[in-house]
Motif scaffolding. Structure first.
Motif, PDB file in Angstrom:
ATOM      1  N   GLU A 155       1.012  -1.138  -0.199  1.00  0.00           N
ATOM      2  CA  GLU A 155      -0.021  -0.089  -0.039  1.00  0.00           C
ATOM      3  C   GLU A 155       0.868   1.040  -0.120  1.00  0.00           C
ATOM      4  O   GLU A 155       0.536   2.156  -0.585  1.00  0.00           O
ATOM      5  N   ALA A 159       1.071   3.601  -3.049  1.00  0.00           N
ATOM      6  CA  ALA A 159       0.516   5.279  -3.084  1.00  0.00           C
ATOM      7  C   ALA A 159       1.829   6.305  -3.649  1.00  0.00           C
ATOM      8  O   ALA A 159       1.441   7.383  -4.012  1.00  0.00           O
ATOM      9  N   SER A 167      -7.023  10.126  -7.398  1.00  0.00           N
ATOM     10  CA  SER A 167      -8.123  10.192  -6.087  1.00  0.00           C
ATOM     11  C   SER A 167      -7.889   9.124  -5.249  1.00  0.00           C
ATOM     12  O   SER A 167      -7.254   7.993  -5.464  1.00  0.00           O
ATOM     13  N   SER A 168      -8.278   8.968  -3.891  1.00  0.00           N
ATOM     14  CA  SER A 168      -8.002   8.028  -3.077  1.00  0.00           C
ATOM     15  C   SER A 168      -8.964   6.783  -3.595  1.00  0.00           C
ATOM     16  O   SER A 168      -8.764   5.811  -3.034  1.00  0.00           O
ATOM     17  N   ALA A 172      -7.428   3.090  -4.069  1.00  0.00           N
ATOM     18  CA  ALA A 172      -7.861   1.883  -3.553  1.00  0.00           C
ATOM     19  C   ALA A 172      -8.232   0.855  -4.625  1.00  0.00           C
ATOM     20  O   ALA A 172      -8.070  -0.494  -4.259  1.00  0.00           O
TER      21      ALA A 172
END
Length: 268
Positions: A155, A159, A167-168, A172
């Motif tokens: 993760e 990122a 975007s988040s 995801a």
């Protein structure tokens, strides 16, 4: 402070910790003659790039030399050993499939192409980034390497390397796809990094206890040839080759004689 001066201070800080052992930010700043705020920024930057790492101590954090130093120092030795075991099986897979075969490792939190066996087709794909550290977001090999990592590291690096302005929700979704790759143990991409090119990647080294880095095997070809039917046919061949390399590498690291059929790259 000039760029050269900043770089020298960073090198001095890493050298200081390497020489003295674990130090606090205050101790680093005092030894180097830096204001407290400058020392905090410097140490924070070095932690981000893994040249230093924090350890908890009763009276506050202390900092030690980061794992990146060890990885950089051990890289060439582990690569030579891995390549020695991988060459013949990779050549055999290239000859069997007719497509370009690559061996990629995770090194200093980047994907590095160690070697490739090039397709003899007139219309083919050839990697042009041999031994160049690359980000981990695009292509089958990069995604397979990411998927092999523990969740926290996967993760964090996703990122870092995924689209900067994503975007988040998009991030995801990307992490969700990596988990799917981990579950299926294969990564397949088409037209993702280079238009008209598809690739497959499967794990080779997923256990680093013998000193080898995480490694994956890739096969790349024009998308028109590497279609769904071809991918289904090629996956078992790739898995057998990856297993040969992994077994031979582990045996070599333990000092065990390698069976002739593995050393020769014979297919199972």
């Amino acid at each position: 402070m000039s760029e050269t001066s900043s770089l020298q201070k960073a090198l001095d800080a890493v050298s200081l910790v390497a020489l003295r052992g674990e130090l606090t930010v205050r101790e680093i700043g005092e030894a180097l003659g830096l204001p407290r705020s400058t020392a905090h920024r410097l140490v924070g930057s070095l932690v981000k790039v893994r040249l230093l790492e924090p350890h908890r101590a009763p009276d506050g954090d202390v900092y030690a030399v980061g794992k990146l130093i060890e990885e950089l120092n051990a890289g060439q030795l582990s690569w030579r050993s891995l390549l020695q075991q991988a060459r013949a099986p990779m050549e055999a897979l290239r000859d069997q499939t007719g497509e370009t075969v690559g061996l990629h490792v995770l090194y200093a939190e980047r994907r590095v192409l160690l070697a490739q066996e090039i397709s003899q087709h007139p219309h083919r794909w050839v990697y042009d980034n041999l031994m160049v550290p690359m980000p981990l977001h695009g292509g089958a090999a990069a995604k397979m390497l990411l998927a092999l990592l523990p969740d926290a590291d996967m993760e964090r690096l996703a990122a870092r390397d995924y689209r900067p302005n994503a975007s988040s929700g998009a991030l995801a979704d990307f992490v969700g796809r990596l988990r799917d790759i981990r579950q299926s143990d294969v990564s397949v991409t088409a037209d993702e990094v280079n238009p008209g090119v598809a690739s497959i990647a499967v794990p080779v080294i997923r256990d680093t206890r013998y000193g080898h880095p995480l490694a994956v095997l890739s096969l790349a070809a024009p998308s028109i040839r590497l279609n769904a039917e071809a991918i289904d046919k090629l996956q078992p061949m790739m898995r057998r080759t990856a297993q040969q390399i992994a077994q031979a590498s582990a045996a070599s690291a333990r000092g065990v004689a390698i069976p002739r059929r593995l050393a020769a790259g014979a297919s199972a």
